[in-house]
Design a protein around this motif. Structure first.
Motif, PDB file in Angstrom:
ATOM      1  N   VAL A  69       0.837  -1.199   0.000  1.00 54.44           N
ATOM      2  CA  VAL A  69       0.000   0.000   0.000  1.00 54.44           C
ATOM      3  C   VAL A  69       0.871   1.248   0.000  1.00 54.44           C
ATOM      4  O   VAL A  69       0.593   2.220  -0.718  1.00 54.44           O
ATOM      5  N   ALA A  70       1.952   1.237   0.772  1.00 51.66           N
ATOM      6  CA  ALA A  70       2.854   2.391   0.814  1.00 51.66           C
ATOM      7  C   ALA A  70       3.499   2.625  -0.551  1.00 51.66           C
ATOM      8  O   ALA A  70       3.613   3.771  -1.004  1.00 51.66           O
ATOM      9  N   GLU A  71       3.900   1.545  -1.213  1.00 55.09           N
ATOM     10  CA  GLU A  71       4.494   1.672  -2.546  1.00 55.09           C
ATOM     11  C   GLU A  71       3.473   2.227  -3.542  1.00 55.09           C
ATOM     12  O   GLU A  71       3.805   3.069  -4.375  1.00 55.09           O
ATOM     13  N   GLN A  72       2.235   1.763  -3.458  1.00 56.68           N
ATOM     14  CA  GLN A  72       1.187   2.267  -4.345  1.00 56.68           C
ATOM     15  C   GLN A  72       0.940   3.755  -4.110  1.00 56.68           C
ATOM     16  O   GLN A  72       0.757   4.522  -5.049  1.00 56.68           O
ATOM     17  N   ALA A  73       0.936   4.166  -2.847  1.00 57.42           N
ATOM     18  CA  ALA A  73       0.726   5.577  -2.528  1.00 57.42           C
ATOM     19  C   ALA A  73       1.855   6.428  -3.099  1.00 57.42           C
ATOM     20  O   ALA A  73       1.608   7.518  -3.638  1.00 57.42           O
ATOM     21  N   LEU A  74       3.083   5.937  -3.001  1.00 51.15           N
ATOM     22  CA  LEU A  74       4.217   6.677  -3.576  1.00 51.15           C
ATOM     23  C   LEU A  74       4.102   6.751  -5.088  1.00 51.15           C
ATOM     24  O   LEU A  74       4.368   7.809  -5.685  1.00 51.15           O
ATOM     25  N   LEU A  78       3.846  10.172  -7.292  1.00 49.60           N
ATOM     26  CA  LEU A  78       4.764  10.481  -8.384  1.00 49.60           C
ATOM     27  C   LEU A  78       4.009  10.742  -9.685  1.00 49.60           C
ATOM     28  O   LEU A  78       4.364  11.655 -10.444  1.00 49.60           O
ATOM     29  N   LEU A  79       2.981   9.968  -9.958  1.00 50.22           N
ATOM     30  CA  LEU A  79       2.196  10.169 -11.173  1.00 50.22           C
ATOM     31  C   LEU A  79       1.473  11.519 -11.152  1.00 50.22           C
ATOM     32  O   LEU A  79       1.418  12.225 -12.160  1.00 50.22           O
ATOM     33  N   LYS A  80       0.930  11.897  -9.995  1.00 48.68           N
ATOM     34  CA  LYS A  80       0.257  13.187  -9.876  1.00 48.68           C
ATOM     35  C   LYS A  80       1.238  14.324 -10.090  1.00 48.68           C
ATOM     36  O   LYS A  80       0.916  15.315 -10.754  1.00 48.68           O
ATOM     37  N   GLU A  81       2.443  14.198  -9.538  1.00 50.84           N
ATOM     38  CA  GLU A  81       3.461  15.238  -9.716  1.00 50.84           C
ATOM     39  C   GLU A  81       3.881  15.330 -11.180  1.00 50.84           C
ATOM     40  O   GLU A  81       4.116  16.415 -11.710  1.00 50.84           O
ATOM     41  N   ALA A  82       3.988  14.173 -11.835  1.00 50.79           N
ATOM     42  CA  ALA A  82       4.401  14.161 -13.242  1.00 50.79           C
ATOM     43  C   ALA A  82       3.338  14.788 -14.135  1.00 50.79           C
ATOM     44  O   ALA A  82       3.657  15.429 -15.137  1.00 50.79           O
ATOM     45  N   LEU A  83       2.074  14.644 -13.752  1.00 55.07           N
ATOM     46  CA  LEU A  83       0.986  15.227 -14.529  1.00 55.07           C
ATOM     47  C   LEU A  83       0.740  16.694 -14.160  1.00 55.07           C
ATOM     48  O   LEU A  83      -0.063  17.359 -14.794  1.00 55.07           O
ATOM     49  N   GLY A  84       1.387  17.149 -13.109  1.00 55.23           N
ATOM     50  CA  GLY A  84       1.237  18.530 -12.699  1.00 55.23           C
ATOM     51  C   GLY A  84       0.065  18.780 -11.785  1.00 55.23           C
ATOM     52  O   GLY A  84      -0.365  19.909 -11.617  1.00 55.23           O
TER      53      GLY A  84
END
Length: 86
Positions: A69-74, A78-84
């Motif tokens: 779950v922690a890995e999925q949250a990370l 990261l995906l949200k940051e990459a999409l802005g």
């Protein structure tokens, strides 16, 4: 974490013996302190030796799932940051 010389099953067996005899007597027989028996009782409570194996297995599985779950949250972060999207 400190290793113990007793397995969980042995601890529960000693606890069951301490239920029938005085705790100081059982502690002396097994070369442990009475406080150790009280600590085990707090941790293992009314478990039977067979239940300890199941508990250990469930704790390991729970740890593995928490890590996933922690890995999925990370990954999501990261995906949200990459999409802005913050």
């Amino acid at each position: 974490m400190k290793k113990t010389r007793f397995t969980g099953e042995q601890m529960v067996t000693i606890l069951r013996e301490a239920d029938e005899k005085p705790v100081p007597e059982v502690a002396k027989k097994h070369g442990i302190s009475a406080q150790t028996i009280y600590g085990w009782r707090k941790h293992f409570g009314s478990l039977e030796p067979a239940d300890v194996k199941r508990l250990r297995h469930l704790e390991q599985e729970n740890g593995r799932l928490k890590k996933l779950v922690a890995e999925q949250a990370l990954d999501n972060q990261l995906l949200k940051e990459a999409l802005g999207k913050d």
